[in-house]
Motif scaffolding. Structure first.
Motif, mmCIF file in Angstrom:
data_model
loop_
_atom_site.group_PDB
_atom_site.id
_atom_site.type_symbol
_atom_site.label_atom_id
_atom_site.label_comp_id
_atom_site.label_asym_id
_atom_site.label_seq_id
_atom_site.Cartn_x
_atom_site.Cartn_y
_atom_site.Cartn_z
ATOM 1 N N TYR A 1 -0.197 -89.884 23.160
ATOM 2 C CA TYR A 1 -0.782 -88.576 22.840
ATOM 3 C C TYR A 1 0.305 -87.528 22.591
ATOM 4 O O TYR A 1 0.197 -86.710 21.675
ATOM 5 N N ARG A 2 1.369 -87.584 23.378
ATOM 6 C CA ARG A 2 2.458 -86.625 23.175
ATOM 7 C C ARG A 2 3.175 -86.895 21.849
ATOM 8 O O ARG A 2 3.642 -85.968 21.190
ATOM 9 N N SER A 3 3.262 -88.142 21.459
ATOM 10 C CA SER A 3 3.850 -88.475 20.160
ATOM 11 C C SER A 3 3.042 -87.866 19.029
ATOM 12 O O SER A 3 3.601 -87.393 18.030
ATOM 13 N N ILE A 4 1.738 -87.857 19.192
ATOM 14 C CA ILE A 4 0.866 -87.234 18.193
ATOM 15 C C ILE A 4 1.105 -85.721 18.161
ATOM 16 O O ILE A 4 1.188 -85.107 17.094
ATOM 17 N N ASP A 5 1.248 -85.118 19.340
ATOM 18 C CA ASP A 5 1.552 -83.683 19.411
ATOM 19 C C ASP A 5 2.875 -83.374 18.717
ATOM 20 O O ASP A 5 3.000 -82.391 17.969
ATOM 21 N N ILE A 6 3.874 -84.208 18.987
ATOM 22 C CA ILE A 6 5.199 -84.008 18.398
ATOM 23 C C ILE A 6 5.133 -84.168 16.884
ATOM 24 O O ILE A 6 5.719 -83.378 16.129
ATOM 25 N N ALA A 7 4.414 -85.202 16.434
ATOM 26 C CA ALA A 7 4.289 -85.432 14.993
ATOM 27 C C ALA A 7 3.657 -84.229 14.307
ATOM 28 O O ALA A 7 4.107 -83.786 13.240
ATOM 29 N N LYS A 8 2.628 -83.685 14.920
ATOM 30 C CA LYS A 8 1.958 -82.509 14.349
ATOM 31 C C LYS A 8 2.930 -81.333 14.266
ATOM 32 O O LYS A 8 2.979 -80.620 13.253
ATOM 33 N N ALA A 9 3.739 -81.146 15.311
ATOM 34 C CA ALA A 9 4.707 -80.047 15.323
ATOM 35 C C ALA A 9 5.797 -80.253 14.272
ATOM 36 O O ALA A 9 6.324 -79.286 13.712
ATOM 37 N N LEU A 10 6.125 -81.507 13.983
ATOM 38 C CA LEU A 10 7.158 -81.821 12.998
ATOM 39 C C LEU A 10 6.622 -81.887 11.571
ATOM 40 O O LEU A 10 7.395 -81.998 10.616
ATOM 41 N N GLY A 11 5.299 -81.846 11.424
ATOM 42 C CA GLY A 11 4.696 -81.928 10.104
ATOM 43 C C GLY A 11 4.509 -83.337 9.595
ATOM 44 O O GLY A 11 4.398 -83.562 8.385
ATOM 45 N N ALA A 12 4.476 -84.313 10.513
ATOM 46 C CA ALA A 12 4.287 -85.724 10.136
ATOM 47 C C ALA A 12 2.884 -86.177 10.515
ATOM 48 O O ALA A 12 2.337 -85.753 11.533
ATOM 49 N N LYS A 13 2.314 -87.050 9.693
ATOM 50 C CA LYS A 13 0.973 -87.572 9.972
ATOM 51 C C LYS A 13 0.980 -89.034 10.409
ATOM 52 O O LYS A 13 -0.050 -89.555 10.836
ATOM 53 N N ASN A 14 2.123 -89.690 10.290
ATOM 54 C CA ASN A 14 2.196 -91.105 10.647
ATOM 55 C C ASN A 14 2.707 -91.298 12.066
ATOM 56 O O ASN A 14 3.733 -90.730 12.450
ATOM 57 N N ILE A 15 2.002 -92.124 12.820
ATOM 58 C CA ILE A 15 2.435 -92.563 14.136
ATOM 59 C C ILE A 15 2.728 -94.058 14.027
ATOM 60 O O ILE A 15 1.851 -94.845 13.675
ATOM 61 N N VAL A 16 3.965 -94.430 14.296
ATOM 62 C CA VAL A 16 4.352 -95.834 14.185
ATOM 63 C C VAL A 16 4.360 -96.483 15.564
ATOM 64 O O VAL A 16 4.890 -95.919 16.526
#
Length: 350
Positions: free
Chosen positions: A122-137
Motif C-alpha cells: 500500500y505504501r508503494s502505491i502511495d509513493i508511486a502516486k506521489a512520483l507520478g507513476a501508475k505501475n506497481i511492479v
C-alpha cells in the motif's frame, strides 16, 4: 560518456540499484556508494528518460516513517526528477530484504509478516502516486518455498491473487505488473514464467490492470527464449515493461549487459518489440544490468550505456530487415538461407 546519436523509438530507464558497489553473494563491495541525486544527474547525461524505483529507493527508512511522512518524502523526490526532466517508470515494494519476509511476503505463513507485506504494498502505491507513476511492479522474490512441504501451494497461490486484488482495490488507477522469475533466491517459485503471470492476471478481479514485466535473464534461467516470452505477453496485451539484459546459461541471475552473450537473441527481442509497436501505449525499456566487479568507479555507467547502444543498433538492423526475402525463404522453407541472412545482417554484411 553519452550514447551515440540515434533517435530511438523507445524511452529508456534503469534503477538506482543498477549503479552499485558491486556487492554480490560471493564478495563484498568494490566501489564507493553513489548518492541517488548524483545517479539522477548521470542518468540524464547518458540519455535515460526515467528511473525505476523500489519503495525504499524513493523513501529510505520508510519502515520508521508515518504514511504522511512517506508521501511528503516521495513528493520531494518527484521534484528532483522534474528538475532533471526524468520520470518515474514504476515503484516496486522490496519484499525480500526485510526480516519480516524471510518466508515470503504475500505467501508468508505468518499473519504478522503478511500484514507487513501488505503495508509495504500500500505504501508503494502511495509513493508511486506521489512520483507520478501508475505501475506497481511485483518481483515475487520469495513468493514460493525453499521446502516444498512448508506451504500449501494451492492455498498460497490463492493468497497471492487475493493480495493483488487488495492492491487493485486500494487504488483504481494503478496497474500491477508481475516480473516473473523461476528461482533464486527461492527454488520453487509460484510465478516463474510469463504463462504463470497470465494465469494470475486472468484470476484477478480486474485482469486489464494486471500485466507482466519480462526480464531477458529470467526467461533464460527458465530455459525459455526471451523474445518468445515477450511475444506471448504482447499477444494478450499484457507486456507492461521489459528489463533487457543478458545471461550466460542457467547460473545465478547475472544481469549482464544487453547483448553481451547473444547478439542474435538481442536482435530477436528488439525485433519482436518493434514489430508489435511496443512503447506506443507508454511502455518503457528498462535496462536491468549490473556493472562487472572489475569496473572502476569513474566509468561505472558503462554497462548502461553499452546496453542502450546495443538496443539502438538492433533497432537499425530491424529497420533494414528484408521482409520480401523473409517471405521468399518462408515460401520455399529455406530456413537455412533465412538464418544466414539474419546473421549477416547482424554482422553488417547484409
Amino acid at each position: 560518456m553519452a550514447v551515440k546519436k540515434f533517435k530511438s523509438r523507445f524511452r529508456f530507464t534503469c534503477g538506482p540499484w543498477n549503479v552499485n558497489e558491486g556487492v554480490e553473494a560471493f564478495g563484498p563491495g568494490v566501489r564507493p556508494t553513489v548518492d541517488i541525486l548524483e545517479k539522477f544527474d548521470a542518468f540524464k547525461k547518458i540519455g535515460l528518460d526515467g528511473v525505476q524505483f523500489h519503495d525504499d529507493d524513493a523513501v529510505p527508512d520508510m519502515n520508521n516513517m508515518t504514511e504522511k511522512q512517506i508521501i511528503a518524502y516521495a513528493k520531494d523526490v518527484k521534484k528532483e526528477l522534474d528538475k532533471r526532466g526524468l520520470v518515474a517508470e514504476f515503484v516496486a515494494p522490496r519484499l525480500w530484504m526485510d526480516p519480516h519476509t524471510t518466508d515470503g511476503g504475500f505467501t508468508s505463513n505468518s499473519k504478522e509478516d503478511y500484514k507487513f507485506a501488505m503495508w509495504r504494498a500500500y505504501r508503494s502505491i502511495d509513493i508511486a502516486k506521489a512520483l507520478g507513476a501508475k505501475n506497481i511492479v511485483l518481483w515475487l522474490a520469495r513468493e514460493g518455498t525453499l521446502c516444498a512441504e512448508s506451504k500449501d501451494p494451492v492455498q498460497k497461490i490463492g493468497q497471492l491473487i487475493d493480495s493483488i486484488n487488495k492492491m487493485l482495490g486500494y487504488d483504481k488507477k494503478i496497474k500491477v505488473l508481475i516480473e516473473s522469475k523461476p528461482n533464486e533466491p527461492i527454488d520453487r517459485s509460484y510465478c516463474g514464467t510469463i504463462g504463470h503471470v497470465m494465469a494470475v492476471s486472468a484470476a484477478s478481479v480486474d485482469p486489464k490492470r494486471v500485466g507482466a514485466v519480462l526480464e531477458s535473464a529470467h526467461a533464460i534461467l527458465a530455459g525459455l527464449d526471451p523474445a518468445n516470452e515477450m511475444a506471448f505477453a504482447l499477444k494478450f496485451g499484457k507486456l507492461g515493461s521489459v528489463h533487457l539484459n543478458d545471461q550466460n546459461g542457467c547460473r545465478y541471475d547475472q544481469d549482464k549487459s544487453f547483448g553481451a552473450e547473444s547478439l542474435r537473441s538481442a536482435f530477436d527481442q528488439v525485433k519482436v518489440l518493434c514489430d508489435n509497436n511496443y512503447g506506443s501505449q507508454g511502455q518503457m525499456v528498462g535496462l536491468d544490468v549490473k556493472a562487472m566487479r572489475t569496473q572502476k568507479p569513474e566509468d561505472q555507467y558503462r554497462h548502461i550505456i553499452n546496453s542502450m547502444e546495443i538496443v539502438k543498433k538492433m533497432e537499425q538492423k530491424v529497420a533494414k530487415f528484408d521482409k520480401k526475402f523473409q517471405a521468399k525463404c518462408i515460401k520455399e522453407r529455406n530456413y537455412e538461407a533465412l538464418e544466414m541472412y539474419v546473421n549477416k545482417l547482424i554482422m553488417g554484411e547484409a
